[in-house]
Every structure is written in structure tokens, then in C-alpha cells.
Design an enzyme around this catalytic site. Sequence first.
Site, PDB file in Angstrom:
ATOM      1  N   ASP A  96       1.987  -2.389   1.299  1.00 23.79           N
ATOM      2  CA  ASP A  96       1.931  -1.263   2.233  1.00 23.79           C
ATOM      3  C   ASP A  96       0.581  -0.568   2.298  1.00 23.79           C
ATOM      4  O   ASP A  96       0.491   0.603   2.643  1.00 23.79           O
ATOM      5  CB  ASP A  96       2.996  -0.238   1.818  1.00 23.79           C
ATOM      6  CG  ASP A  96       2.905   0.124   0.345  1.00 23.79           C
ATOM      7  OD1 ASP A  96       1.828  -0.064  -0.251  1.00 23.79           O
ATOM      8  OD2 ASP A  96       3.919   0.591  -0.212  1.00 23.79           O
ATOM      9  N   GLU A 118       7.193  -8.325  -0.248  1.00 25.09           N
ATOM     10  CA  GLU A 118       7.622  -6.994  -0.705  1.00 25.09           C
ATOM     11  C   GLU A 118       8.046  -6.140   0.498  1.00 25.09           C
ATOM     12  O   GLU A 118       7.593  -5.020   0.693  1.00 25.09           O
ATOM     13  CB  GLU A 118       6.521  -6.301  -1.521  1.00 25.09           C
ATOM     14  CG  GLU A 118       7.045  -5.152  -2.384  1.00 25.09           C
ATOM     15  CD  GLU A 118       5.952  -4.468  -3.189  1.00 25.09           C
ATOM     16  OE1 GLU A 118       5.676  -4.932  -4.307  1.00 25.09           O
ATOM     17  OE2 GLU A 118       5.375  -3.476  -2.705  1.00 25.09           O
ATOM     18  N   GLU A 132       1.413   4.995   2.979  1.00 27.17           N
ATOM     19  CA  GLU A 132       2.101   3.729   2.717  1.00 27.17           C
ATOM     20  C   GLU A 132       3.462   3.601   3.405  1.00 27.17           C
ATOM     21  O   GLU A 132       3.844   2.527   3.854  1.00 27.17           O
ATOM     22  CB  GLU A 132       2.280   3.528   1.202  1.00 27.17           C
ATOM     23  CG  GLU A 132       0.985   3.272   0.435  1.00 27.17           C
ATOM     24  CD  GLU A 132       0.207   4.535   0.084  1.00 27.17           C
ATOM     25  OE1 GLU A 132       0.690   5.650   0.384  1.00 27.17           O
ATOM     26  OE2 GLU A 132      -0.889   4.418  -0.489  1.00 27.17           O
ATOM     27  N   HIS A 202      -3.029   8.242  -9.193  1.00 25.96           N
ATOM     28  CA  HIS A 202      -4.018   7.967  -8.160  1.00 25.96           C
ATOM     29  C   HIS A 202      -3.574   8.274  -6.730  1.00 25.96           C
ATOM     30  O   HIS A 202      -4.386   8.268  -5.814  1.00 25.96           O
ATOM     31  CB  HIS A 202      -4.465   6.502  -8.228  1.00 25.96           C
ATOM     32  CG  HIS A 202      -3.462   5.525  -7.683  1.00 25.96           C
ATOM     33  ND1 HIS A 202      -3.285   5.308  -6.328  1.00 25.96           N
ATOM     34  CD2 HIS A 202      -2.562   4.730  -8.298  1.00 25.96           C
ATOM     35  CE1 HIS A 202      -2.330   4.402  -6.148  1.00 25.96           C
ATOM     36  NE2 HIS A 202      -1.862   4.042  -7.330  1.00 25.96           N
ATOM     37  N   ARG A 204      -2.806   9.365  -3.058  1.00 31.09           N
ATOM     38  CA  ARG A 204      -3.467  10.291  -2.144  1.00 31.09           C
ATOM     39  C   ARG A 204      -2.776  11.650  -2.088  1.00 31.09           C
ATOM     40  O   ARG A 204      -3.416  12.695  -2.105  1.00 31.09           O
ATOM     41  CB  ARG A 204      -3.439   9.710  -0.725  1.00 31.09           C
ATOM     42  CG  ARG A 204      -4.775   9.362  -0.163  1.00 31.09           C
ATOM     43  CD  ARG A 204      -4.623   8.412   0.996  1.00 31.09           C
ATOM     44  NE  ARG A 204      -5.507   7.275   0.803  1.00 31.09           N
ATOM     45  CZ  ARG A 204      -6.713   7.187   1.335  1.00 31.09           C
ATOM     46  NH1 ARG A 204      -7.165   8.126   2.116  1.00 31.09           N
ATOM     47  NH2 ARG A 204      -7.469   6.148   1.086  1.00 31.09           N
ATOM     48  N   HIS A 235      -8.471   5.318 -12.116  1.00 36.66           N
ATOM     49  CA  HIS A 235      -8.754   4.696 -10.824  1.00 36.66           C
ATOM     50  C   HIS A 235     -10.204   4.992 -10.429  1.00 36.66           C
ATOM     51  O   HIS A 235     -10.769   6.012 -10.828  1.00 36.66           O
ATOM     52  CB  HIS A 235      -7.773   5.300  -9.809  1.00 36.66           C
ATOM     53  CG  HIS A 235      -7.687   4.585  -8.497  1.00 36.66           C
ATOM     54  ND1 HIS A 235      -8.668   4.673  -7.544  1.00 36.66           N
ATOM     55  CD2 HIS A 235      -6.725   3.784  -7.973  1.00 36.66           C
ATOM     56  CE1 HIS A 235      -8.313   3.954  -6.486  1.00 36.66           C
ATOM     57  NE2 HIS A 235      -7.123   3.394  -6.723  1.00 36.66           N
TER      58      HIS A 235
HETATM   59  C1  UD1 Z   1      -5.191   2.177  -2.070  1.00 36.67           C
HETATM   60  C2  UD1 Z   1      -3.933   2.071  -1.203  1.00 36.67           C
HETATM   61  C3  UD1 Z   1      -2.712   2.478  -2.013  1.00 36.67           C
HETATM   62  C4  UD1 Z   1      -2.639   1.722  -3.327  1.00 36.67           C
HETATM   63  C5  UD1 Z   1      -3.948   1.852  -4.076  1.00 36.67           C
HETATM   64  C6  UD1 Z   1      -3.913   0.988  -5.306  1.00 36.67           C
HETATM   65  C7  UD1 Z   1      -4.241   2.622   1.170  1.00 36.67           C
HETATM   66  C8  UD1 Z   1      -4.324   3.697   2.181  1.00 36.67           C
HETATM   67  N1  UD1 Z   1      -4.046   3.004  -0.100  1.00 36.67           N
HETATM   68  O1  UD1 Z   1      -5.376   3.560  -2.386  1.00 36.67           O
HETATM   69  O2  UD1 Z   1      -1.552   2.199  -1.265  1.00 36.67           O
HETATM   70  O3  UD1 Z   1      -1.614   2.281  -4.098  1.00 36.67           O
HETATM   71  O4  UD1 Z   1      -5.028   1.414  -3.234  1.00 36.67           O
HETATM   72  O5  UD1 Z   1      -4.890   1.314  -6.227  1.00 36.67           O
HETATM   73  O6  UD1 Z   1      -4.365   1.473   1.509  1.00 36.67           O
HETATM   74  N2  UD1 Z   1     -12.981   2.848  -5.038  1.00 36.67           N
HETATM   75  C9  UD1 Z   1     -14.077   2.254  -5.640  1.00 36.67           C
HETATM   76  N3  UD1 Z   1     -13.924   0.993  -6.156  1.00 36.67           N
HETATM   77  C10 UD1 Z   1     -12.757   0.298  -6.116  1.00 36.67           C
HETATM   78  C11 UD1 Z   1     -11.651   0.911  -5.503  1.00 36.67           C
HETATM   79  C12 UD1 Z   1     -11.783   2.179  -4.963  1.00 36.67           C
HETATM   80  O7  UD1 Z   1     -15.144   2.839  -5.707  1.00 36.67           O
HETATM   81  O8  UD1 Z   1     -12.701  -0.828  -6.623  1.00 36.67           O
HETATM   82  C13 UD1 Z   1     -13.106   4.227  -4.493  1.00 36.67           C
HETATM   83  C14 UD1 Z   1     -13.877   4.295  -3.169  1.00 36.67           C
HETATM   84  O9  UD1 Z   1     -14.664   5.439  -3.186  1.00 36.67           O
HETATM   85  C15 UD1 Z   1     -12.761   4.470  -2.157  1.00 36.67           C
HETATM   86  C16 UD1 Z   1     -11.739   5.281  -2.949  1.00 36.67           C
HETATM   87  O10 UD1 Z   1     -11.800   4.769  -4.264  1.00 36.67           O
HETATM   88  O11 UD1 Z   1     -13.201   5.157  -1.007  1.00 36.67           O
HETATM   89  C17 UD1 Z   1     -10.332   5.207  -2.410  1.00 36.67           C
HETATM   90  O12 UD1 Z   1      -9.947   3.880  -2.112  1.00 36.67           O
HETATM   91  P1  UD1 Z   1      -8.869   3.548  -0.953  1.00 36.67           P
HETATM   92  O13 UD1 Z   1      -8.687   2.084  -0.891  1.00 36.67           O
HETATM   93  O14 UD1 Z   1      -9.207   4.271   0.283  1.00 36.67           O
HETATM   94  O15 UD1 Z   1      -7.548   4.239  -1.463  1.00 36.67           O
HETATM   95  P2  UD1 Z   1      -6.756   4.167  -2.842  1.00 36.67           P
HETATM   96  O16 UD1 Z   1      -6.459   5.568  -3.228  1.00 36.67           O
HETATM   97  O17 UD1 Z   1      -7.457   3.271  -3.780  1.00 36.67           O
HETATM   98  N1  UDP Z   2      -3.365  -2.181 -13.337  1.00 41.92           N
HETATM   99  C1  UDP Z   2      -4.455  -2.870 -13.878  1.00 41.92           C
HETATM  100  N2  UDP Z   2      -5.418  -2.152 -14.550  1.00 41.92           N
HETATM  101  C2  UDP Z   2      -5.351  -0.801 -14.700  1.00 41.92           C
HETATM  102  C3  UDP Z   2      -4.259  -0.110 -14.118  1.00 41.92           C
HETATM  103  C4  UDP Z   2      -3.288  -0.842 -13.442  1.00 41.92           C
HETATM  104  O1  UDP Z   2      -4.549  -4.095 -13.773  1.00 41.92           O
HETATM  105  O2  UDP Z   2      -6.244  -0.216 -15.327  1.00 41.92           O
HETATM  106  C5  UDP Z   2      -2.341  -2.954 -12.588  1.00 41.92           C
HETATM  107  C6  UDP Z   2      -0.895  -2.663 -12.931  1.00 41.92           C
HETATM  108  O3  UDP Z   2      -0.439  -3.518 -13.951  1.00 41.92           O
HETATM  109  C7  UDP Z   2      -0.181  -2.946 -11.624  1.00 41.92           C
HETATM  110  C8  UDP Z   2      -1.200  -2.568 -10.580  1.00 41.92           C
HETATM  111  O4  UDP Z   2      -2.472  -2.567 -11.233  1.00 41.92           O
HETATM  112  O5  UDP Z   2       0.082  -4.334 -11.477  1.00 41.92           O
HETATM  113  C9  UDP Z   2      -0.903  -1.209  -9.998  1.00 41.92           C
HETATM  114  O6  UDP Z   2      -1.975  -0.801  -9.214  1.00 41.92           O
HETATM  115  P1  UDP Z   2      -2.138   0.683  -8.696  1.00 41.92           P
HETATM  116  O7  UDP Z   2      -1.422   1.620  -9.616  1.00 41.92           O
HETATM  117  O8  UDP Z   2      -3.593   0.881  -8.462  1.00 41.92           O
HETATM  118  O9  UDP Z   2      -1.457   0.619  -7.259  1.00 41.92           O
HETATM  119  P2  UDP Z   2       0.053   0.800  -6.740  1.00 41.92           P
HETATM  120  O10 UDP Z   2       0.913  -0.173  -7.455  1.00 41.92           O
HETATM  121  O11 UDP Z   2       0.426   2.221  -6.959  1.00 41.92           O
HETATM  122  O12 UDP Z   2      -0.061   0.490  -5.281  1.00 41.92           O
END
Ligand code: UD1
Ligand code: UDP
Length: 365
Positions: A96, A118, A132, A202, A204, A235
Amino acid sequence: MIKVMIIFGTRPEAIKLAPIIKELEKREETVPLVCVTAQHREMLDQVLEYMEIKTDYDLNIMKQGQTLSEITTKALVGLEEIIKQAKPDVVLVQGDTTTTFSGALAAFYNMVPIAHVEAGLRTYEKYVPFPEEMNRQMVSRLADFNFAPTEETKQNLLKEGKDENTIYVTGNTAIDALKLTVKEQIVENVKDNEKIILLTVHRRENIGKNMENIFNAVNKIAKEYKNIKIIYPIHKNPKVREIANRMLKDQNNIEIIEPLEVIEFHNLLNKSYLVLTDSGGIQEEAPSLGKPVLVLRDTTERPEGIKAGTLKLVGTNEKIIYEETKKLLENKYEYDKMAKASNPYGDGFASQRIVDTIIEKLKDK
Ligand code: UD1
Ligand code: UDP
């Protein structure tokens, strides 16, 4: 050969799609085309590297503090070009995220069938989780194959009028992934008499006041229970980091660490005493390891884990989080009630079922 384009962009999608990619590689009838938006960069690459997944296409769209519209449009435009060029027989998306939605939309605009892994998770609250809940609802409207992890999720899709012949109950591929990673203890620096609370936050909709409430509760627990270590693999989101670094700096039994490789994370989960999280994927993994989870949200799209007894919704109220955590630390009966291994998410063969279905349905394309 059936050309299956797998589109993903974030850490959890990569973890849950890795077993499917491996399965597609094994079969004679299919060829996987791995396409990442890289909505996440470092956290995605960690998984790609560990799972030894080579990408065929990489849009590399991440930039710091990107907005939802930026992710959606950059992904959509980039994916369209790739789809036009590669001409896949089916596009497969998971979960999602914004990449999931953009991938499905790009496939739809190019009249390529869509398989959704999923499928059917719901809160039926528009902004919970945000964005999501609407991403997954919109993908369900577009999808031709709906791979629902559980019977409950299938029922949601039926209620919404999806054709039963397009829904397949497969189990969740998170369990397939877990089977690949949980091994013997690899966590260092943990003393035998030290209990670990694993923390991840983490979402939003938690950024801001909710996160501050959560961290206040965590501080209180850390202060009161000195023999407990709270480990927080944080995160990469800078907004999350700013709040955590500001609020969690005074207790030396709170350790903020960089995101762990998936194998290390699963093993740490396996060694933890309990989990405080707002993550989706962790709610699926913890029950099969028998780890009680206090879910830092008011609603969940994963009621199976609540029914199984391993998850409890505690919301984002400081007092409630503190009291529920304290209860699990002090009351053995309450702890044991939750700490029983139960796995409502399948037998770890979801990927095989998904690939079997794709082959069966598309072999005569
Ligand atoms: C995204 C997904 C969320 C999921 C989460 C898993 C959307 C809207 N949200 O949220 O559903 O649960 O990923 O973790 O699709 N960033 C880095 N490096 C990385 C990853 C993120 O620097 O490897 C930083 C960037 O500044 C980025 C911010 O994190 O702008 C947020 O990332 P974004 O993908 O927009 O949303 P998440 O909160 O990670
Ligand atoms: N995870 C990981 N390293 C971490 C934290 C989480 O590999 O430091 C894995 C965790 O086992 C799970 C997935 O990342 O499989 C969950 O990701 P996240 O919580 O970022 O996203 P969500 O599931 O909420 O979309």
C-alpha cells in the site's frame, strides 16, 4: 515465457517481494523483470543486497523530504516509459505504498494486467493509515489478481464487490521471508539478564504530537527499569530522527541505532522481550515468533494478530502506553497470555501459490 514485472520502492515491499522474485527466477515459465522506483534508497538497497536481488530498472526517485505528489508523479511518469519499453505480461505490486499505487496506475494506463500481493487489508478509515488506506483501496479497484493473505482479507474484497474468481488466499509472503532469515543468535552486547524492548516508530500520521507522546512513555519506562534495554533501529526519515534525537537522548538504556539489515532485525526481534511499534510488517512477523506487540496506533488492518492474542492496540496516549508496557514487564500472567507463538499469516509458501496462479492464468496469453 511470461514476463512478470515486479514494481516496488520501499523496504517492506522489498522484503515481502524477495521470496516471489526468487520463485519467479526458479520457474521455467516465468522471467522476472525487477523494477524499483527507489522511493527509499538506503533502506531499499540494504534489502536488495542481502537478498541478492539485481534490478533491471531503477528510477532512483528518492530525495530528502519528498512529498506524496512528487513520489507519485515521478514514479508514474518513469514507470510508464519502462512499461512501454519492456512490455510485461503482468505487473506485480505489493501492499500500500505510493509506489504500489503508482505502479498499478501506470500498468492500468498501459492496459497491462495487475497482480496485487497482500490485497484486502483495510481499516476503512480514509486517513488511517495515511496515505496507505486509500492506496490499497485504489489498487484493489485496478487489480486483476488479488492475492489476499488471509480469509478475513478475502472477505473485505468480496464485500467491496470484487469478483471471487480474482481472489486467491495465499498467506503473507512476510512469513516466507522470515523463514529465510531467523537463525541463531547474532545480537551482540546483550547481557543474559537484560530484557530488550524493541521499538520502531515511523508512520506519517504519528509524526508530531503522537510521536512525542510515545517517546515520553518510552522515557518513563527506561527511567524506571534500569535493567531493561530499549533498542530503536530508527527509520531514515529526517522528521522522525529530529523528534527521536531531541527526546530520547537522556536515558542511557535507550539505544538509537541505524536501520538494521533484515536478517539482523529478525534475529533481534527473536531475542526481544516485547515490541513497541507502529509498523505494519512487524505486526505480521512478531506473532510467529511469540513476541508480544503493543501497537502504537488506534486501529489496525491486521486484526488476525489481535485475535491470535499477540498484538494489542494501545494507541498513542502516553499514560496508556506506559501502563500497558509496565503490565507486560511486571505481570507474568499477562505476558504469557500474549507471548504464545501463533501465526495467522500462512505456512511460508505464499510465494509458490502466487507464482503457480500467475503461470496457470497467463500461460496461454
Ligand atoms: C513509506 C511508505 C509507508 C511504509 C514505509 C516503510 C508511502 C507514502 N509510505 O513511508 O507506507 O510503511 O515507507 O518504511 O509510500 N529516507 C531516506 N532513506 C531511505 C528511506 C527514506 O533518506 O532509505 C527519508 C527521505 O528523506 C524521505 C523520507 O525518509 O523523504 C520519507 O520517505 P517516504 O518514502 O516518503 O515515506 P516513509 O515514511 O518512509
Ligand atoms: N525491518 C528491517 N530493519 C529494521 C527495521 C525493520 O529490516 O531496522 C523490517 C521488518 O522486519 C519488516 C519491515 O522492515 O519486515 C517493516 O518495515 P517498516 O516498518 O519500515 O514498514 P511497514 O511494514 O510499516 O510498512
